[in-house]
Design a protein around this motif. Structure first.
Motif, short mmCIF file in Angstrom:
data_model
loop_
_atom_site.label_atom_id
_atom_site.label_comp_id
_atom_site.label_asym_id
_atom_site.label_seq_id
_atom_site.Cartn_x
_atom_site.Cartn_y
_atom_site.Cartn_z
N ILE A 32 -20.66 39.70 -84.42
CA ILE A 32 -21.08 39.63 -83.03
C ILE A 32 -22.57 39.34 -83.02
O ILE A 32 -23.35 40.03 -83.69
CB ILE A 32 -20.80 40.94 -82.27
N GLU A 74 -21.52 37.27 -78.22
CA GLU A 74 -20.41 36.42 -78.62
C GLU A 74 -19.96 36.79 -80.03
O GLU A 74 -20.78 37.17 -80.87
CB GLU A 74 -20.82 34.95 -78.60
N TYR A 75 -18.67 36.65 -80.28
CA TYR A 75 -18.22 36.85 -81.65
C TYR A 75 -18.07 35.50 -82.35
O TYR A 75 -17.99 34.44 -81.73
CB TYR A 75 -16.93 37.66 -81.73
N HIS A 108 -22.86 44.51 -85.74
CA HIS A 108 -22.44 44.92 -84.40
C HIS A 108 -20.93 44.91 -84.22
O HIS A 108 -20.44 45.37 -83.20
CB HIS A 108 -23.08 44.01 -83.36
N SER A 109 -20.19 44.38 -85.16
CA SER A 109 -18.74 44.26 -84.97
C SER A 109 -17.95 45.31 -85.73
O SER A 109 -16.85 45.69 -85.29
CB SER A 109 -18.26 42.86 -85.39
N MET A 113 -14.85 46.27 -83.07
CA MET A 113 -13.89 45.21 -82.80
C MET A 113 -12.61 45.46 -83.58
O MET A 113 -12.63 46.04 -84.66
CB MET A 113 -14.46 43.84 -83.19
N CYS A 157 -14.70 41.95 -87.23
CA CYS A 157 -14.37 40.57 -86.83
C CYS A 157 -13.19 40.02 -87.62
O CYS A 157 -12.41 39.23 -87.08
CB CYS A 157 -15.61 39.69 -87.04
N GLY A 197 -21.60 35.84 -73.47
CA GLY A 197 -20.73 36.54 -74.41
C GLY A 197 -19.27 36.46 -74.08
O GLY A 197 -18.84 35.78 -73.14
N SER A 213 -16.35 42.27 -76.51
CA SER A 213 -17.65 42.53 -77.14
C SER A 213 -18.38 43.61 -76.35
O SER A 213 -18.42 43.56 -75.11
CB SER A 213 -18.50 41.26 -77.17
#
Length: 647
Positions: free
Chosen positions: A419, A425-426, A449-450, A454, A461, A564, A568
């Motif tokens: 992310i 955005e991923y 950040h993921s 997520m 991701c 984004g 997320s």
């Protein structure tokens, strides 16, 4: 080098151009079936019930439809939880978003299919819901340039006048200032550059919007210490006690809606926290989820080890946290470091060097940029999330080789993020992996950040996009966002990690991660993985996803430019004009909202923004209150660029 042996039969010439849109021709059934095959490996993906949106909308949702309850298994786990844990979160049988569940799931599914799986799905939602990324209006761009021009012009005029009249905030009028270097007649100026001008004439004007100190844990609600300045924002100091003020000035604080005090009667402002990296809410329920283990680690281990990992800095908790990280993300081995920034800044130079090529997304974090520059490798950037451009760069690199000599590159590594922290955005990971496989390039994925935020089980991701972690050579992440700790990790094959333990500067020279922090990370992983005997981890992941999607949906409904993707936890709202950076931050603080605003040079000069970070610790009531205040501020500052050119 072990890293060289990761891949075999690396192509030395460009193969036929691959079709990046091949996935677009696949039916949703094909994608769903492939993801389903990996559920046995504890990486659940989409269900295999075809491409009917009413079925697919239930994926990752804590409820099957509006008002529906959880399965019997989940309900039985809830019944087994202790009363203290039950009070931690709302009952799983009640869906706080029941009235908007269908719409939220449809928006989430659409973004996932378009940006992660690249398939077309039938949708019952209006196409107006799925408009593309916002574009800055001409009026906003023009006034932004004009605003910066005026600020720079006035700043230079003030500098010129200060030199002539020897008066100003940045002119030392006395020799006994305490800093001999302030006397420019005896010392050359230490700072004399545009950066210093920017700090004096632009940054200091809005310095009160940054570096705000907290007097509480960074949970969903925080106490922000009040600050004042006696020199026009050149320096800020904590207000402290009200006895330092006159009765009239003190009355302004005590009659304020969000007035509070902390130890020592220091004045604070009670705020809803919309800026901290507290994705899974461990800062809110730490005493229930992690306190026992963390405090228990101090009984036989110190706070700090006093040396690097290569010397005497490894404890049993370091080995345990590395084992659980590798197991969680699906890699053979992992190495933990004491700082997330340095994980990238020191790992990349250890892996890459002269004669190598790094291909980096243009919006990668500055830690990746610094690591790539320090490596001595050649660097190429591809347009953000544009895998067609990535393919062109790789093809050209393989055909032309190194500059001047035209020798083949020793190694080519593609670096992307799970992310993107300033965009929300991923990564288009499926296509990135596909292209890198086609051209024999390594993949380095930054999941700062993921990871934890997520995927159905928080595995990041790879899980969210249905990519096998084995197809990603290097997985990097941090413990500061979802795990309530600090530091970072890098994971890969055992050969690569053994190599990094000896070659990486953060492992060889930096003080090792605190054992106390190691236990915090272990405790949070156990909660996320359900090894604590509860389903708190599952509830946290579901709550984060729901809170994020609801907040994003409502911000978009206001007509704001929101960057984004759905699912997320990061939501940048575009401000554009530099004067709105400070105005938005101050209006939010006045209303009891702690937010983060970002301007140049952290983002392009036209792309100033406010960045919201949502947490599992937030409730719908919290978010609704924040949205009501933001709606009022949007009218005041003219931020509805999606509805009007003039905001």
């Amino acid at each position: 080098m072990a890293f060289l042996r990761l891949k075999k039969n690396k192509p030395t010439k460009a193969p036929q151009a691959s079709s990046l849109n091949e996935n677009n021709n696949n039916s949703s059934d094909d994608i769903v079936t492939k993801v389903k095959e990996r559920e046995d490996d504890h990486v659940p993906g989409l269900k295999t019930d075809g491409d009917d949106i009413s079925t697919l909308m239930t994926v990752n949702s804590p409820t099957l439809s509006s008002g529906a309850s959880l399965s019997n298994d989940s309900q039985s786990k809830e019944d087994e939880s202790s009363s203290s844990v039950a009070a931690l979160s709302s009952s799983s049988s009640e869906d706080p978003y029941a009235d908007v569940r269908d719409r939220m799931e449809a928006l989430s599914l659409h973004h996932r299919m378009v940006h992660a799986y690249h398939t077309e799905t039938s949708s019952q939602v209006s196409r107006s819901e799925f408009e593309g990324e916002p574009v800055i209006p001409f009026f906003a761009a023009w006034t932004t340039y004009l605003g910066y021009a005026v600020l720079i012009f006035v700043g230079h005029v003030r500098d010129f006048c200060a030199k002539i009249f020897r008066k100003g905030r940045y002119i030392a009028n006395r020799k006994d200032t305490g800093c001999p270097s302030d006397d420019i007649r005896s010392y050359a100026p230490l700072l004399k550059s545009f950066e210093n001008f920017y700090t004096k004439r632009l940054y200091h004007r809005i310095q009160d919007c940054f570096n705000r100190p907290l007097a509480s844990s960074p949970g969903a609600k925080v106490n922000v210490l009040e600050r004042i300045s006696h020199n026009g924002n050149k320096t800020m100091q904590v207000l402290g006690e009200l006895c330092n003020l006159s009765c009239e000035d003190a009355k302004v604080y005590t009659e304020g809606k969000h007035y509070a005090t902390v130890s020592g009667d220091r004045v604070t402002r009670k705020c809803l926290n919309l800026g901290s990296y507290n994705y899974l809410g461990f800062a809110d329920d730490w005493k229930i989820t992690c306190q026992k283990g963390v405090l228990g680690s101090l009984e036989d281990l110190p706070v700090g080890m006093g040396s690097s990992r290569m010397e005497g800095g490894t404890s049993k908790l370091h080995a345990k946290v590395e084992k659980i990280v590798a197991e969680f993300i699906g890699k053979e081995d992992a190495m933990v470091l004491n700082m997330g920034f340095n994980t990238n800044a020191t790992t990349i130079p250890a892996l890459m060097g002269r004669g190598d090529l790094i291909v980096s997304d243009e919006l990668n974090h500055t830690s990746i940029v610094n690591g790539a520059r320090n490596s001595g490798s050649a660097i190429r950037c591809f347009r953000h999330n544009d895998t067609k451009h990535l393919e062109e760069i790789l093809k050209e690199a393989i055909v032309l080789g190194q500059p001047r000599t035209r020798r083949p590159w020793k190694r080519i590594m593609v670096i992307v993020e799970g992310i993107y922290s300033m965009e929300g955005e991923y990564c288009d990971l499926r296509n990135v992996v596909k292209v890198c496989k086609e051209y024999g390039a390594y993949v380095y994925l930054d999941e700062a950040h993921s990871i934890g935020a997520m995927g159905p089980t928080g595995r990041g991701c790879c899980e969210y996009t249905g990519v096998d972690p084995k197809d990603v050579d290097i997985l990097m992440g941090t413990f500061t966002k979802s795990f309530g700790g600090m530091g970072g990790y890098v994971a890969g094959s055992k050969d690569v990690i053994d190599f990094l333990r000896n070659k990486c500067a953060a492992s060889s020279y930096h003080t090792s991660l605190s054992p106390t922090v190691c236990q915090q990370i272990i405790s949070s992983f156990e909660v996320i993985m359900g090894r604590d005997g509860t389903d708190i981890g599952k509830q946290k992941i579901n709550a984060l996803r729901d809170n994020s999607n609801y907040f994003r949906m409502r911000l978009s409904d206001m007509g704001l430019h929101v960057l984004g993707h759905y699912d997320s936890p990061i939501m940048p709202v575009m401000l554009y004009n530099p004067t709105k950076i400070a105005a938005f931050s101050r209006e939010c603080l006045k209303r009891g909202l702690a937010v983060v605003v970002v301007g140049f040079p952290a983002v392009p000069i036209l792309m100033s923004r406010a960045r919201f970070c949502i947490s599992a610790g937030h409730t719908r009531e919290d978010l609704d209150r924040a949205l009501a205040e933001i709606d009022e501020i949007a009218d005041l500052l003219k931020l509805r660029y999606a509805k009007s050119t003039f905001g």
